[in-house]
Each structure stands twice: as structure tokens, then as C-alpha cells.
Motif scaffolding. Structure first.
Motif, PDB file in Angstrom:
ATOM      1  N   ARG A  32      -3.681  -9.483  -9.466  1.00 30.22           N
ATOM      2  CA  ARG A  32      -3.859  -8.278 -11.126  1.00 30.22           C
ATOM      3  C   ARG A  32      -3.657  -7.631 -11.158  1.00 30.22           C
ATOM      4  O   ARG A  32      -3.309  -7.119 -12.593  1.00 30.22           O
ATOM      5  CB  ARG A  32      -5.709  -8.634 -11.007  1.00 30.22           C
ATOM      6  N   GLN A  33      -3.595  -6.252  -9.885  1.00 26.56           N
ATOM      7  CA  GLN A  33      -3.503  -4.317 -10.432  1.00 26.56           C
ATOM      8  C   GLN A  33      -2.054  -4.469 -10.290  1.00 26.56           C
ATOM      9  O   GLN A  33      -1.334  -3.965 -11.061  1.00 26.56           O
ATOM     10  CB  GLN A  33      -4.238  -4.657  -8.921  1.00 26.56           C
ATOM     11  N   PHE A  34      -1.518  -5.303  -9.225  1.00 25.89           N
ATOM     12  CA  PHE A  34       0.487  -5.171  -8.790  1.00 25.89           C
ATOM     13  C   PHE A  34       0.905  -6.267  -9.042  1.00 25.89           C
ATOM     14  O   PHE A  34       2.433  -6.268  -8.576  1.00 25.89           O
ATOM     15  CB  PHE A  34       0.451  -4.603  -7.444  1.00 25.89           C
ATOM     16  N   ARG A  35       0.460  -7.393  -9.507  1.00 23.46           N
ATOM     17  CA  ARG A  35       1.625  -8.728  -9.247  1.00 23.46           C
ATOM     18  C   ARG A  35       2.039  -9.071  -8.766  1.00 23.46           C
ATOM     19  O   ARG A  35       3.130  -9.664  -8.599  1.00 23.46           O
ATOM     20  CB  ARG A  35       2.511  -8.154 -11.108  1.00 23.46           C
ATOM     21  N   GLU A  62      -6.834  -9.561  -6.272  1.00 20.45           N
ATOM     22  CA  GLU A  62      -6.353  -8.849  -6.250  1.00 20.45           C
ATOM     23  C   GLU A  62      -5.098  -7.656  -6.743  1.00 20.45           C
ATOM     24  O   GLU A  62      -4.524  -6.904  -7.393  1.00 20.45           O
ATOM     25  CB  GLU A  62      -7.743  -6.779  -6.355  1.00 20.45           C
ATOM     26  N   ARG A  72       0.483  -1.148  -0.032  1.00 18.64           N
ATOM     27  CA  ARG A  72       0.228  -0.019   0.004  1.00 18.64           C
ATOM     28  C   ARG A  72       0.696   1.629   0.131  1.00 18.64           C
ATOM     29  O   ARG A  72       0.906   2.426  -0.822  1.00 18.64           O
ATOM     30  CB  ARG A  72      -0.790   0.324   1.222  1.00 18.64           C
ATOM     31  N   LEU A 127      -9.808   0.385  -3.895  1.00 20.51           N
ATOM     32  CA  LEU A 127      -8.863  -0.035  -5.114  1.00 20.51           C
ATOM     33  C   LEU A 127      -9.814  -1.211  -5.352  1.00 20.51           C
ATOM     34  O   LEU A 127      -9.742  -2.187  -5.831  1.00 20.51           O
ATOM     35  CB  LEU A 127      -7.829   0.764  -4.420  1.00 20.51           C
ATOM     36  N   LEU A 128      -9.062  -2.188  -3.563  1.00 20.29           N
ATOM     37  CA  LEU A 128      -8.799  -3.315  -3.847  1.00 20.29           C
ATOM     38  C   LEU A 128     -10.798  -4.195  -3.907  1.00 20.29           C
ATOM     39  O   LEU A 128     -11.016  -5.597  -3.746  1.00 20.29           O
ATOM     40  CB  LEU A 128      -8.174  -3.736  -2.593  1.00 20.29           C
ATOM     41  N   HIS A 154      -1.535   4.981  -1.420  1.00 15.72           N
ATOM     42  CA  HIS A 154      -1.979   4.629  -0.967  1.00 15.72           C
ATOM     43  C   HIS A 154      -2.412   4.974   0.333  1.00 15.72           C
ATOM     44  O   HIS A 154      -2.063   4.745   1.160  1.00 15.72           O
ATOM     45  CB  HIS A 154      -3.108   3.162  -1.785  1.00 15.72           C
ATOM     46  N   TYR A 173       7.187  -9.800  -7.062  1.00 19.48           N
ATOM     47  CA  TYR A 173       6.448 -10.273  -8.534  1.00 19.48           C
ATOM     48  C   TYR A 173       6.605 -10.561  -9.183  1.00 19.48           C
ATOM     49  O   TYR A 173       7.586 -11.706  -8.850  1.00 19.48           O
ATOM     50  CB  TYR A 173       6.840  -8.302  -8.836  1.00 19.48           C
ATOM     51  N   GLN A 207       2.638   1.749  -3.576  1.00 20.85           N
ATOM     52  CA  GLN A 207       1.407   2.806  -4.196  1.00 20.85           C
ATOM     53  C   GLN A 207       0.441   3.554  -3.723  1.00 20.85           C
ATOM     54  O   GLN A 207       0.681   4.368  -4.532  1.00 20.85           O
ATOM     55  CB  GLN A 207       0.015   1.950  -4.691  1.00 20.85           C
TER      56      GLN A 207
END
Length: 256
Positions: free
Chosen positions: A56-59, A53, A16, A29-30, A21, A73, A19
Motif C-alpha cells: 500500500r505505501q511503497f507499491r 503495508e 527499508r 511506519l508499518l 528509515h 514494484y 526508504q
């Protein structure tokens, strides 16, 4: 206090913050509520939806998230190692480009330079084995693949689109970030982010490389060789001995 918080909660917070956030914006977001505060305190377990999520979103590697891997990652593309540039002839058929030892030194750095490929010789082979796929020829440097492949021979490889489609223990042309190698490829157990490159010459040790460092992969299906030599007397003797042993075995089989 920090030591009592589960590893997944600490790493969730790390993601977090990386990113940029807030707890509120990250939760939104999640799609997991209004705040991530309880997750980061270790009071609430990370849901399967949150793990999905993050992937999917951040690998984010789920194994890393729960402390079972050092790799944060993962590559969701399955390791794209397809050719970056393909050339065709006047009839729109794929050419077979030839990359000699000198050109191979610059190949990784010019891998997306269309004009650079124009300087390479090309040809086609009107045989069924070379249809419906993209092939490329590379000149072998060094003796690491003896006795199967000798120095200065040429190997022809068929393009492999994804590392997931690579066959274990086959010989490949591996284009890394700074070099082109011809090696036998082996999958590393419990390590999908790495592969092992093995030389046939026992004097060379295997090396492990990260999948993310492989730019292209070509499955070797044939080679061009020159200067064929006559068998030496010793090799003829070994062949004769092998034939005699085979004959003896057949005779023993008939007598039983």
C-alpha cells in the motif's frame, strides 16, 4: 551469514534502506512493533499486515518480496491508460480527433499538451455506436496488420480507462512512450505487468511491453477505408469454389 537469511528478510531490509528509515521508524511506519531487527535477521516471519503495508505505501510486489518475481514494484492504479486530454464541441460533447501519421510521431510526447491537440482536426459521428464514450482516430502506418487493416487506412478507437478492462485478443491502438501502434493485445499468463502486442501479418513477430510503458489504450471498433477495389478474377474463383463446396455439403446433408 547473509546467505542463511531468507530472501524475504534481505529484500525487506533493502526496502527499508531505500526508504531511508531506521529499524525503529520503519516498524512504527508499518505498525508492526518497535523494531524490524528480528525480521531482517530472519528470526521473525514477515506478517501479512507488513506485506500489505509495503504494498500500500511503497507499491512493493509481494511476489518480489518472497523471491518469486524480478519486478519490485506494482501499479495499484490497475494500469491507468485513459485519455490525458479530451476536447469537446460547443454543445459540450466529445469530439473525435484525427491523428495522422505525421502527428502520431509526436503524439506520445505531446500527450498532455492541450494546445497541441488544438491543431488536430476533429469531427463527430451522429450514430449510436459513438455515444457515451470518447473516441479518437489514428492513421495506420505500415503493413503489420494486413489483411484486416491496410496502410494509410484510419482506425477509430474507444478510450479504455484501465489496462485491467482490456479484452484479450482484441485490436487496440497502443500509445507507448515513444510510438503509436495498432496491434492485437494479448494478456501474458502469470505476468500482469506485461502484455503482448501481436501483428496480424505473420511476417512480424509479437512484442512484449511493460504495462507501465502504455500511456493510452483505444479499442478499435471501426475503420475508414478508401480506394475500394473490385474483386480479382482469382478471388471470384475462390468465392465460386467456396459456394460450390457449401452447396455440396447441403446436398449431402439432405441425402442423409
Amino acid at each position: 551469514m547473509e546467505k542463511n537469511i531468507p530472501v524475504e528478510a534481505r529484500r525487506f531490509k533493502k526496502v527499508r534502506e531505500e526508504q531511508h528509515h531506521t529499524q525503529q521508524s520503519f516498524a512504527e511506519l508499518l505498525g508492526i512493533g518497535t523494531t524490524t531487527a528480528d525480521i531482517e535477521r530472519g528470526k521473525t516471519k514477515i506478517s501479512g499486515k507488513a506485506v500489505m503495508e509495503l504494498l500500500r505505501q511503497f507499491r512493493i510486489n509481494p511476489l518480489w518480496l518472497f523471491g518469486n518475481s524480478f519486478t519490485q514494484y506494482v501499479d495499484l492504479s490497475g494500469g491507468d491508460v485513459s485519455p490525458k486530454v479530451i476536447t469537446v464541441d460547443a454543445e459540450d460533447n466529445d469530439n473525435i480527433l484525427l491523428v495522422n501519421q505525421k502527428a502520431a510521431a509526436g503524439y506520445p510526447h505531446n500527450i498532455q499538451d492541450v494546445e497541441w491537440y488544438g491543431s488536430l482536426p476533429s469531427f463527430s459521428i451522429p450514430l449510436p455506436e459513438y455515444r457515451n464514450a470518447t473516441y479518437r482516430g489514428f492513421q495506420v502506418e505500415g503493413d503489420s496488420m494486413l489483411p484486416n487493416i491496410r496502410p494509410n487506412e484510419w482506425v477509430l478507437g474507444r478510450a479504455v480507462p484501465s489496462i485491467s478492462e482490456a479484452t484479450d485478443s482484441r485490436i487496440y491502438i497502443v500509445v507507448l512512450m515513444d510510438s503509436v501502434l495498432v496491434k492485437k493485445l494479448q494478456k501474458v499468463p502469470n505476468a500482469p505487468d506485461r502484455v503482448r502486442l501481436v501483428s496480424l501479418n505473420p511476417e512480424y513477430l509479437p512484442i512484449d511491453v511493460e504495462v507501465k510503458d502504455i500511456q493510452e489504450l483505444w479499442l478499435v471498433n471501426s475503420k475508414l477505408t478508401f480506394g475500394l477495389e473490385e474483386p480479382t478474377d482469382s478471388s471470384l474463383l475462390r468465392q465460386l469454389q467456396a459456394s460450390m463446396e457449401e452447396l455440396k455439403g447441403q446436398i449431402r446433408h439432405l441425402n442423409t
